[in-house]
Design an enzyme around this catalytic site. Structure first.
Site, PDB file in Angstrom:
ATOM      1  N   HIS A  18      -2.724  -6.478  -0.787  1.00 47.23           N
ATOM      2  CA  HIS A  18      -2.067  -7.006  -1.992  1.00 47.23           C
ATOM      3  C   HIS A  18      -0.978  -8.010  -1.613  1.00 47.23           C
ATOM      4  CE1 HIS A  18      -3.113  -2.843  -3.838  1.00 47.23           C
ATOM      5  NE2 HIS A  18      -3.936  -3.732  -4.368  1.00 47.23           N
ATOM      6  N   LYS A  42      -6.451   7.749 -13.077  1.00 47.34           N
ATOM      7  CA  LYS A  42      -6.161   8.964 -13.852  1.00 47.34           C
ATOM      8  C   LYS A  42      -5.116   9.841 -13.194  1.00 47.34           C
ATOM      9  CE  LYS A  42     -10.445   8.977 -16.400  1.00 47.34           C
ATOM     10  NZ  LYS A  42     -11.597   8.417 -15.709  1.00 47.34           N
ATOM     11  N   ARG A  98     -12.598  -8.510  -1.717  1.00 49.55           N
ATOM     12  CA  ARG A  98     -12.797  -8.000  -0.356  1.00 49.55           C
ATOM     13  C   ARG A  98     -14.280  -8.067  -0.034  1.00 49.55           C
ATOM     14  NH1 ARG A  98      -9.774  -2.587  -1.855  1.00 49.55           N
ATOM     15  NH2 ARG A  98     -11.390  -2.870  -3.400  1.00 49.55           N
ATOM     16  N   SER A 136      -6.417   0.926  -1.730  1.00 50.24           N
ATOM     17  CA  SER A 136      -5.375   1.919  -2.029  1.00 50.24           C
ATOM     18  C   SER A 136      -5.945   3.331  -2.057  1.00 50.24           C
ATOM     19  CB  SER A 136      -4.730   1.628  -3.386  1.00 50.24           C
ATOM     20  OG  SER A 136      -4.063   0.404  -3.368  1.00 50.24           O
TER      21      SER A 136
END
Ligand code: PNS
Length: 166
Positions: A18, A42, A98, A136
């Site tokens: 990022h 979530k 990516r 992530s």
């Protein structure tokens, strides 16, 4: 024309991938708004405020090192990305790409956003070689299993994960 771009994502947590996109994106825009989505994911590892604080901290340090050109700010949004981009007077949505596996999702999202607003272009930056594979979600899994994440995320994130324990 002032080039305002939204760089949206979950940023849970911010990775070196990022930061690379933020750095390179800033050189293409007058104002890059890093936008943390409130409704994505979530069971997040970090709260929205924590994610914003980590991003702001890293952006400040890149600015200090002269790695950022142009204005970069961090914000959060709820609801549709395209509505937020419109409200922010953005003419561009910036995304990092990516591996080829990202393509289908990004292709669909770009097409649907474009159908909703033809004036806002989605622009992609290819992840740099060093960061091609960083995600992530995998960083969280590796951290959860006590692996070394120090080459995937900035030190502040390593510390933030360490300090929260399990
Ligand atoms: O970090 P991510 O998970 O790749 O980010 C995805 C994100 C937040 C950019 C995407 O889920 C999004 O735009 N959410 C906002 C809701 C929305 O606009 N959905 C319709 C997309 S066509």
């Amino acid at each position: 024309m002032t080039r305002i771009a939204i760089y949206p994502g979950s940023f849970d947590p911010v990775t070196n991938g990022h930061l690379d996109i933020i750095q390179r994106g800033s050189s293409l825009t007058d104002h890059l708004i890093v936008a943390v989505a409130r409704n994505a994911g979530k069971s997040p590892m970090f709260s929205i405020d924590e994610r914003i604080a980590l991003l702001e901290n890293e952006i400040k340090s890149m600015e200090k090192d002269g790695l950022i050109s142009g204005k970069v700010t961090v914000n959060t949004f709820t609801g549709l990305l395209i509505d937020y981009a419109e409200k922010s007077n953005a003419n561009m949505i910036l995304r990092g790409l990516r591996a080829v596996t990202d393509f289908e999702y990004e292709f669909q999202m770009t097409g649907m956003n474009r159908r909703m607003n033809r004036d806002i272009e989605t622009v992609f930056l290819m992840a740099s070689e060093r960061n091609q594979f960083i995600a992530s979600s995998m960083v969280k899994e590796i951290a959860d299993l006590d692996g070394d994440i120090s080459s995937f995320v900035p030190n502040s994130v390593v510390e933030a994960i360490r300090s929260r324990g399990k």
